[in-house]
Design an enzyme around this catalytic site. Structure first.
Site, PDB file in Angstrom:
ATOM      1  N   HIS A 110       2.811  -7.105   4.428  1.00 33.60           N
ATOM      2  CA  HIS A 110       1.449  -6.631   4.662  1.00 33.60           C
ATOM      3  C   HIS A 110       1.014  -6.893   6.098  1.00 33.60           C
ATOM      4  CE1 HIS A 110       0.005  -5.699   0.488  1.00 33.60           C
ATOM      5  NE2 HIS A 110       1.140  -6.346   0.219  1.00 33.60           N
ATOM      6  N   GLU A 115       1.920 -11.619   5.978  1.00 31.73           N
ATOM      7  CA  GLU A 115       0.786 -10.934   6.636  1.00 31.73           C
ATOM      8  C   GLU A 115       1.047 -10.984   8.130  1.00 31.73           C
ATOM      9  OE1 GLU A 115      -1.729  -9.301   5.409  1.00 31.73           O
ATOM     10  OE2 GLU A 115      -2.200 -10.077   3.403  1.00 31.73           O
ATOM     11  N   HIS A 159       0.830  -1.223   0.000  1.00 27.87           N
ATOM     12  CA  HIS A 159       0.000   0.000   0.000  1.00 27.87           C
ATOM     13  C   HIS A 159       0.863   1.271   0.000  1.00 27.87           C
ATOM     14  CE1 HIS A 159      -3.093  -2.996   0.606  1.00 27.87           C
ATOM     15  NE2 HIS A 159      -2.319  -3.493   1.545  1.00 27.87           N
ATOM     16  N   GLU A 199      -2.349   0.347   7.816  1.00 29.26           N
ATOM     17  CA  GLU A 199      -1.453  -0.704   7.317  1.00 29.26           C
ATOM     18  C   GLU A 199      -0.248  -0.115   6.583  1.00 29.26           C
ATOM     19  OE1 GLU A 199      -3.262  -3.466   4.603  1.00 29.26           O
ATOM     20  OE2 GLU A 199      -1.405  -4.632   4.375  1.00 29.26           O
TER      21      GLU A 199
HETATM   22 ZN   LIG Z   1      -2.165  -5.315   2.541  1.00 28.21          ZN
END
Ligand SMILES: [Zn+2]
Length: 221
Positions: free
Chosen positions: A79, A141, A10, A24
């Site tokens: 992420h 993640e 992002h 995030e």
């Molecule tokens: Zn993400």
């Protein structure tokens, strides 16, 4: 020279997931920058490129094109999860095989050695950055931003550092990077400004103080 491409998820207008006062995009950038710094300061013959090193908007296509054009040896996307749940998981492209799955195995275990996250397992997914990269690629993640227990961990700078250390250890072991044998202290006007093993870091620290400091010393220790 081993080329590691770090892709903080992002950025810019794309905040990624949000929750518990966290964005995030900020967490992935902080982790990514620290992974870069650890690799550059601790290991020999490694080059690191980032898809972004500030809060800017970068498309998925730009990210994979950058890594492909550079000829990265490994692509690591960072992420933070969302949607209710807890813990750590990582992804590779479905059916990708060796060496990517062995890299996943190593990176997965090194990250979980550093952080007390629940182990959600090693997974596969048809994600754009895993599919469109021409080199082994993994997407991590790191906890759930919308789960209070995980978010509280992600608010702790030392916990973020541990996540980054786990990534760096995993990348280094997967790619057989060798630790630098020496450290160089950069001292400007008698004050230590930094200690690095990577020549580029030493030189950029020197550069930072050129013009201001009366005396800059580089000491091998
Ligand atoms: Zn993400």
């Amino acid at each position: 020279m081993t080329k590691i491409f770090i892709d903080p998820g992002h950025g810019g207008t794309d905040t990624g997931a949000t929750g518990n006062g966290l964005l995030e995009k900020n967490l992935t950038l902080e982790i990514g920058l620290q992974v870069r710094d650890i690799l550059q300061s601790s290991y020999q013959d490694v080059e690191v490129m980032m898809s972004r090193s500030s809060d800017i908007t970068v498309s998925l296509e730009q990210r994979t094109t950058m890594a492909n054009n550079w000829g990265a040896n490994l692509f690591v996307a960072v992420h933070i999860n969302a949607g209710g749940g807890t813990g750590y998981e990582d992804y590779v492209y479905p059916g990708v095989g060796l060496p990517t799955i062995s890299y996943q195995e190593i990176i997965h275990s090194e990250i979980l050695k550093q952080v007390d996250f629940y182990d959600r397992g090693k997974k596969e997914a048809n994600f754009y950055v895993l599919r469109e990269t021409g080199m082994p690629a993994i997407l991590t993640e790191n906890g759930f931003i919308d789960t209070l227990e995980d978010a509280n961990k992600l608010k702790d700078p030392s916990f973020l550092h541990s996540i980054a250390q786990g990534h760096a250890n995993g990348i280094a072991r997967a790619m057989s990077l060798q630790l630098n044998p020496y450290t160089y202290r950069v001292i400007a006007d008698g004050k230590q400004e930094g200690a690095y093993s990577n020549y580029d870091n030493v030189l950029s620290e020197v550069e930072e103080h050129l013009g201001e400091a009366l005396k800059i010393e580089v000491e091998k220790v």
